[in-house]
Design a protein around this motif. Structure first.
Motif, short mmCIF file in Angstrom:
data_model
loop_
_atom_site.label_atom_id
_atom_site.label_comp_id
_atom_site.label_asym_id
_atom_site.label_seq_id
_atom_site.Cartn_x
_atom_site.Cartn_y
_atom_site.Cartn_z
N ILE A 183 0.85 -1.21 0.00
CA ILE A 183 0.00 0.00 0.00
C ILE A 183 0.88 1.26 0.00
N VAL A 184 1.95 1.22 0.81
CA VAL A 184 2.85 2.38 0.89
C VAL A 184 3.55 2.60 -0.45
N LEU A 185 4.03 1.51 -1.06
CA LEU A 185 4.72 1.64 -2.36
C LEU A 185 3.78 2.21 -3.41
N ASN A 186 2.51 1.80 -3.39
CA ASN A 186 1.56 2.27 -4.40
C ASN A 186 1.05 3.68 -4.16
N ASN A 187 1.00 4.10 -2.89
CA ASN A 187 0.34 5.38 -2.59
C ASN A 187 1.22 6.46 -1.96
N PHE A 188 2.44 6.08 -1.55
CA PHE A 188 3.32 7.06 -0.90
C PHE A 188 4.66 7.17 -1.64
N LYS A 189 4.62 7.00 -2.96
CA LYS A 189 5.86 7.00 -3.76
C LYS A 189 6.78 8.20 -3.49
N PRO A 190 6.24 9.44 -3.39
CA PRO A 190 7.15 10.58 -3.18
C PRO A 190 7.94 10.48 -1.88
N MET A 191 7.44 9.71 -0.90
CA MET A 191 8.12 9.58 0.39
C MET A 191 9.22 8.52 0.36
N ILE A 192 9.26 7.75 -0.74
CA ILE A 192 10.29 6.70 -0.87
C ILE A 192 11.34 7.17 -1.86
#
Length: 312
Positions: free
Chosen positions: A248-257
Protein backbone atom coordinates in the motif's frame (compact mmCIF):
# COMPACT_ATOMS: atom_id res chain seq x y z
CA UNK A 1 28.42 20.10 32.72
CA UNK A 2 26.62 17.20 31.07
CA UNK A 3 22.91 16.39 31.48
CA UNK A 4 21.17 12.99 31.42
CA UNK A 5 20.99 11.04 28.16
CA UNK A 6 17.86 11.00 26.01
CA UNK A 7 17.46 8.29 23.42
CA UNK A 8 16.27 8.15 19.84
CA UNK A 9 12.99 6.43 19.01
CA UNK A 10 11.44 4.38 16.27
CA UNK A 11 7.80 4.55 15.30
CA UNK A 12 7.31 0.90 14.33
CA UNK A 13 3.80 1.50 13.02
CA UNK A 14 1.61 4.54 12.56
CA UNK A 15 3.56 7.01 10.42
CA UNK A 16 1.01 9.29 8.70
CA UNK A 17 -1.80 7.02 9.93
CA UNK A 18 -1.81 8.57 13.40
CA UNK A 19 -2.71 11.90 11.80
CA UNK A 20 -5.90 10.10 10.75
CA UNK A 21 -6.39 8.31 14.08
CA UNK A 22 -4.83 4.96 13.28
CA UNK A 23 -3.07 3.05 16.01
CA UNK A 24 0.66 3.57 16.44
CA UNK A 25 3.51 1.97 18.33
CA UNK A 26 6.66 3.83 19.23
CA UNK A 27 9.69 2.26 20.92
CA UNK A 28 12.92 3.74 22.34
CA UNK A 29 16.05 3.01 20.32
CA UNK A 30 19.05 3.18 22.64
CA UNK A 31 21.66 2.99 19.91
CA UNK A 32 21.59 6.79 19.54
CA UNK A 33 21.30 9.42 22.24
CA UNK A 34 21.90 13.06 23.12
CA UNK A 35 22.53 15.22 26.18
CA UNK A 36 22.84 18.91 27.03
CA UNK A 37 26.46 19.85 27.51
CA UNK A 38 28.91 22.74 28.01
CA UNK A 39 32.50 22.47 26.69
CA UNK A 40 35.54 24.64 27.28
CA UNK A 41 36.47 24.46 23.59
CA UNK A 42 33.30 23.90 21.56
CA UNK A 43 33.40 22.42 18.07
CA UNK A 44 31.78 24.06 15.04
CA UNK A 45 28.79 21.71 15.48
CA UNK A 46 28.45 22.74 19.13
CA UNK A 47 28.42 26.43 18.19
CA UNK A 48 25.67 25.79 15.60
CA UNK A 49 23.63 23.85 18.16
CA UNK A 50 24.10 26.66 20.68
CA UNK A 51 22.73 29.22 18.19
CA UNK A 52 19.76 26.96 17.50
CA UNK A 53 19.09 26.65 21.27
CA UNK A 54 19.11 30.46 21.52
CA UNK A 55 16.35 30.65 18.89
CA UNK A 56 14.50 27.81 20.64
CA UNK A 57 14.63 29.70 23.96
CA UNK A 58 13.04 32.75 22.29
CA UNK A 59 10.34 30.48 20.85
CA UNK A 60 9.67 28.95 24.29
CA UNK A 61 9.34 32.43 25.75
CA UNK A 62 6.59 33.19 23.23
CA UNK A 63 4.97 29.82 23.86
CA UNK A 64 4.96 30.44 27.60
CA UNK A 65 3.35 33.88 27.27
CA UNK A 66 0.68 32.54 24.87
CA UNK A 67 -0.13 29.38 26.85
CA UNK A 68 0.43 30.27 30.49
CA UNK A 69 -1.59 27.30 31.74
CA UNK A 70 0.21 24.78 29.48
CA UNK A 71 3.83 24.98 30.64
CA UNK A 72 6.35 27.39 32.13
CA UNK A 73 10.15 27.26 32.03
CA UNK A 74 13.08 28.59 34.00
CA UNK A 75 13.95 30.75 31.03
CA UNK A 76 16.52 32.95 32.80
CA UNK A 77 18.49 29.88 33.83
CA UNK A 78 18.23 28.47 30.31
CA UNK A 79 19.50 31.74 28.78
CA UNK A 80 22.40 31.84 31.25
CA UNK A 81 23.37 28.29 30.28
CA UNK A 82 23.12 29.19 26.58
CA UNK A 83 25.37 32.22 27.20
CA UNK A 84 27.85 29.80 28.80
CA UNK A 85 27.87 27.86 25.53
CA UNK A 86 25.40 25.05 26.24
CA UNK A 87 24.60 22.85 23.24
CA UNK A 88 22.93 19.51 22.50
CA UNK A 89 25.59 16.84 22.09
CA UNK A 90 23.90 14.17 20.02
CA UNK A 91 24.76 11.02 18.07
CA UNK A 92 21.19 10.91 16.68
CA UNK A 93 21.32 11.47 12.91
CA UNK A 94 19.17 14.42 11.83
CA UNK A 95 16.54 13.93 9.15
CA UNK A 96 16.61 10.14 9.60
CA UNK A 97 13.22 9.60 11.23
CA UNK A 98 14.63 8.48 14.57
CA UNK A 99 13.69 11.53 16.62
CA UNK A 100 16.68 13.87 16.81
CA UNK A 101 14.56 16.93 17.67
CA UNK A 102 12.43 14.79 20.02
CA UNK A 103 15.43 13.97 22.21
CA UNK A 104 16.41 17.65 22.35
CA UNK A 105 12.88 18.70 23.34
CA UNK A 106 12.85 16.01 26.06
CA UNK A 107 16.21 17.21 27.43
CA UNK A 108 15.07 20.87 27.58
CA UNK A 109 11.77 19.99 29.25
CA UNK A 110 13.58 17.77 31.76
CA UNK A 111 16.06 20.48 32.74
CA UNK A 112 14.03 23.69 32.61
CA UNK A 113 10.27 23.00 32.92
CA UNK A 114 8.57 24.06 36.14
CA UNK A 115 6.30 21.48 37.84
CA UNK A 116 7.35 18.84 35.34
CA UNK A 117 5.62 15.50 35.08
CA UNK A 118 8.19 12.78 35.79
CA UNK A 119 8.59 9.12 34.86
CA UNK A 120 8.42 8.18 38.55
CA UNK A 121 4.82 9.30 38.89
CA UNK A 122 1.80 7.16 38.28
CA UNK A 123 1.53 7.99 34.58
CA UNK A 124 -2.20 8.29 34.05
CA UNK A 125 -3.63 8.75 30.57
CA UNK A 126 -4.31 12.42 31.45
CA UNK A 127 -0.66 13.01 32.37
CA UNK A 128 0.57 11.28 29.21
CA UNK A 129 -1.76 13.41 27.08
CA UNK A 130 -0.71 16.56 28.91
CA UNK A 131 2.96 15.73 28.24
CA UNK A 132 2.21 14.91 24.60
CA UNK A 133 0.44 18.29 24.19
CA UNK A 134 3.33 20.20 25.78
CA UNK A 135 5.85 18.36 23.60
CA UNK A 136 3.76 18.89 20.49
CA UNK A 137 3.88 22.67 21.05
CA UNK A 138 7.60 22.61 21.85
CA UNK A 139 8.61 20.45 18.88
CA UNK A 140 6.57 22.53 16.43
CA UNK A 141 9.57 24.89 16.50
CA UNK A 142 11.47 22.29 14.45
CA UNK A 143 8.82 20.80 12.15
CA UNK A 144 5.98 23.28 11.82
CA UNK A 145 3.56 20.59 13.09
CA UNK A 146 4.34 17.86 15.57
CA UNK A 147 2.34 15.11 17.27
CA UNK A 148 4.60 15.35 20.34
CA UNK A 149 5.17 11.59 20.29
CA UNK A 150 8.92 11.60 19.59
CA UNK A 151 9.80 13.72 22.62
CA UNK A 152 7.32 11.74 24.74
CA UNK A 153 9.05 8.51 23.85
CA UNK A 154 12.49 9.97 24.38
CA UNK A 155 11.52 11.53 27.71
CA UNK A 156 9.89 8.43 29.19
CA UNK A 157 12.08 5.86 27.41
CA UNK A 158 9.28 3.28 27.35
CA UNK A 159 7.22 1.85 24.47
CA UNK A 160 4.10 3.90 23.81
CA UNK A 161 0.90 2.60 22.28
CA UNK A 162 -1.20 5.17 20.44
CA UNK A 163 -4.82 4.00 20.32
CA UNK A 164 -6.04 7.30 18.87
CA UNK A 165 -5.17 11.00 19.15
CA UNK A 166 -6.61 11.29 22.63
CA UNK A 167 -5.85 7.83 23.89
CA UNK A 168 -2.24 6.83 24.53
CA UNK A 169 -0.71 4.49 27.06
CA UNK A 170 2.62 3.04 28.11
CA UNK A 171 2.87 -0.56 26.96
CA UNK A 172 5.09 -3.63 27.11
CA UNK A 173 6.40 -5.30 23.96
CA UNK A 174 7.25 -8.99 23.45
CA UNK A 175 10.74 -9.64 24.81
CA UNK A 176 13.64 -9.81 22.39
CA UNK A 177 15.38 -13.04 21.51
CA UNK A 178 18.87 -12.75 20.04
CA UNK A 179 18.49 -16.37 18.92
CA UNK A 180 15.39 -15.48 16.88
CA UNK A 181 15.46 -15.48 13.09
CA UNK A 182 12.87 -12.71 12.79
CA UNK A 183 13.96 -9.07 13.02
CA UNK A 184 13.08 -5.43 12.63
CA UNK A 185 15.94 -3.51 11.01
CA UNK A 186 16.88 -0.09 9.69
CA UNK A 187 18.15 0.46 6.17
CA UNK A 188 20.24 3.57 5.60
CA UNK A 189 19.07 5.44 2.49
CA UNK A 190 22.13 7.68 2.64
CA UNK A 191 19.86 10.69 2.07
CA UNK A 192 18.78 13.24 4.66
CA UNK A 193 14.99 13.53 4.73
CA UNK A 194 13.07 16.66 5.66
CA UNK A 195 9.86 16.23 7.62
CA UNK A 196 7.97 19.39 6.67
CA UNK A 197 7.92 18.88 2.83
CA UNK A 198 6.81 15.25 3.24
CA UNK A 199 3.99 16.19 5.62
CA UNK A 200 2.93 18.91 3.13
CA UNK A 201 2.69 16.34 0.31
CA UNK A 202 0.58 14.12 2.58
CA UNK A 203 -1.73 17.02 3.51
CA UNK A 204 -2.15 17.87 -0.19
CA UNK A 205 -2.99 14.23 -0.97
CA UNK A 206 -5.65 14.28 1.74
CA UNK A 207 -7.66 16.69 -0.42
CA UNK A 208 -8.16 13.82 -2.86
CA UNK A 209 -11.18 11.65 -2.07
CA UNK A 210 -9.63 8.46 -3.45
CA UNK A 211 -6.55 8.92 -1.27
CA UNK A 212 -8.70 9.51 1.82
CA UNK A 213 -10.68 6.35 1.07
CA UNK A 214 -7.47 4.29 0.64
CA UNK A 215 -6.19 5.61 3.97
CA UNK A 216 -9.31 4.63 5.83
CA UNK A 217 -10.11 1.27 4.22
CA UNK A 218 -6.54 -0.01 3.71
CA UNK A 219 -3.69 1.94 5.30
CA UNK A 220 -5.26 2.50 8.74
CA UNK A 221 -6.81 -0.99 8.73
CA UNK A 222 -3.48 -2.78 8.18
CA UNK A 223 -1.54 -0.42 10.46
CA UNK A 224 -3.96 -1.21 13.30
CA UNK A 225 -3.70 -4.93 12.57
CA UNK A 226 0.13 -4.80 12.60
CA UNK A 227 0.15 -3.05 16.01
CA UNK A 228 -2.21 -5.66 17.46
CA UNK A 229 -0.25 -8.58 15.92
CA UNK A 230 3.09 -7.25 17.19
CA UNK A 231 1.89 -6.61 20.75
CA UNK A 232 0.12 -9.97 20.82
CA UNK A 233 3.23 -11.78 19.57
CA UNK A 234 1.29 -13.16 16.57
CA UNK A 235 4.20 -13.14 14.12
CA UNK A 236 2.60 -15.03 11.18
CA UNK A 237 -0.26 -12.48 11.04
CA UNK A 238 2.21 -9.62 11.60
CA UNK A 239 4.18 -10.55 8.47
CA UNK A 240 1.08 -11.11 6.40
CA UNK A 241 -0.24 -7.64 7.34
CA UNK A 242 3.16 -5.94 7.05
CA UNK A 243 3.41 -7.24 3.47
CA UNK A 244 0.02 -5.67 2.65
CA UNK A 245 1.09 -2.43 4.33
CA UNK A 246 4.38 -2.40 2.41
CA UNK A 247 2.51 -2.75 -0.89
CA UNK A 248 0.00 0.00 0.00
CA UNK A 249 2.85 2.38 0.89
CA UNK A 250 4.72 1.64 -2.36
CA UNK A 251 1.56 2.27 -4.40
CA UNK A 252 0.34 5.38 -2.59
CA UNK A 253 3.32 7.06 -0.90
CA UNK A 254 5.86 7.00 -3.76
CA UNK A 255 7.15 10.58 -3.18
CA UNK A 256 8.12 9.58 0.39
CA UNK A 257 10.29 6.70 -0.87
CA UNK A 258 13.65 7.71 -2.41
CA UNK A 259 13.51 6.68 -6.06
CA UNK A 260 16.49 4.33 -5.95
CA UNK A 261 14.64 2.26 -3.34
CA UNK A 262 11.45 1.64 -5.35
CA UNK A 263 13.03 -1.50 -6.89
CA UNK A 264 14.27 -3.13 -3.68
CA UNK A 265 10.97 -2.25 -2.00
CA UNK A 266 9.15 -4.27 -4.71
CA UNK A 267 11.79 -7.03 -4.54
CA UNK A 268 10.98 -7.60 -0.85
CA UNK A 269 7.27 -7.98 -1.62
CA UNK A 270 8.00 -10.36 -4.53
CA UNK A 271 10.53 -12.60 -2.73
CA UNK A 272 9.10 -12.40 0.83
CA UNK A 273 12.73 -12.05 2.06
CA UNK A 274 11.80 -8.80 3.82
CA UNK A 275 9.15 -6.07 3.77
CA UNK A 276 9.96 -2.36 3.86
CA UNK A 277 8.00 0.54 5.30
CA UNK A 278 8.54 4.20 6.07
CA UNK A 279 10.45 5.17 9.18
CA UNK A 280 9.10 8.56 10.21
CA UNK A 281 7.98 10.85 7.40
CA UNK A 282 10.22 9.32 4.72
CA UNK A 283 11.89 11.23 1.90
CA UNK A 284 15.25 9.81 2.98
CA UNK A 285 16.84 8.89 6.29
CA UNK A 286 16.12 5.37 7.43
CA UNK A 287 13.73 2.87 5.92
CA UNK A 288 12.26 0.31 8.30
CA UNK A 289 12.42 -3.37 7.42
CA UNK A 290 10.72 -6.50 8.76
CA UNK A 291 11.98 -9.99 8.05
CA UNK A 292 11.17 -13.54 9.16
CA UNK A 293 14.72 -14.61 8.29
CA UNK A 294 17.44 -12.10 9.08
CA UNK A 295 20.22 -14.00 7.29
CA UNK A 296 18.13 -14.20 4.11
CA UNK A 297 17.37 -10.45 4.29
CA UNK A 298 21.07 -9.64 4.80
CA UNK A 299 22.01 -11.61 1.65
CA UNK A 300 19.17 -10.04 -0.32
CA UNK A 301 20.20 -6.53 0.81
CA UNK A 302 23.96 -7.11 0.82
CA UNK A 303 24.64 -3.79 -0.95
CA UNK A 304 23.00 -1.81 1.86
CA UNK A 305 23.82 -0.94 5.44
CA UNK A 306 21.53 -2.82 7.80
CA UNK A 307 21.07 -2.05 11.52
CA UNK A 308 19.12 -4.56 13.61
CA UNK A 309 16.69 -2.90 16.01
CA UNK A 310 14.79 -5.83 17.44
CA UNK A 311 15.05 -9.61 17.14
CA UNK A 312 12.41 -12.22 17.87
Amino acid sequence: MKGPLFYSKILLFGEYGIIKDSKGLSIPYNFYNGALKVDEHPSEEAVKSNESLRRFAAYLEDLQSESTDLVSFQLELMKEDIDRGMYFDSSIPQGYGVGSSGALVAAIYDKYANNKITVLENLTREKLLQLKTIFSHMESFFHGKSSGLDPLNSYLSIPILINSKDNIEATGIPSQSTEGKGAVFLLDSGIVGETAPMVNIFMENLKDQGFRKMLKTQFVKYTDACVENFLGGDMPSLFSNTKKLSRIVLNNFKPMIPEQFHGIWQKGIDTNDYYLKLCGSGGGGYILGFTQDLEKAKISLKDYKLEVVYQF
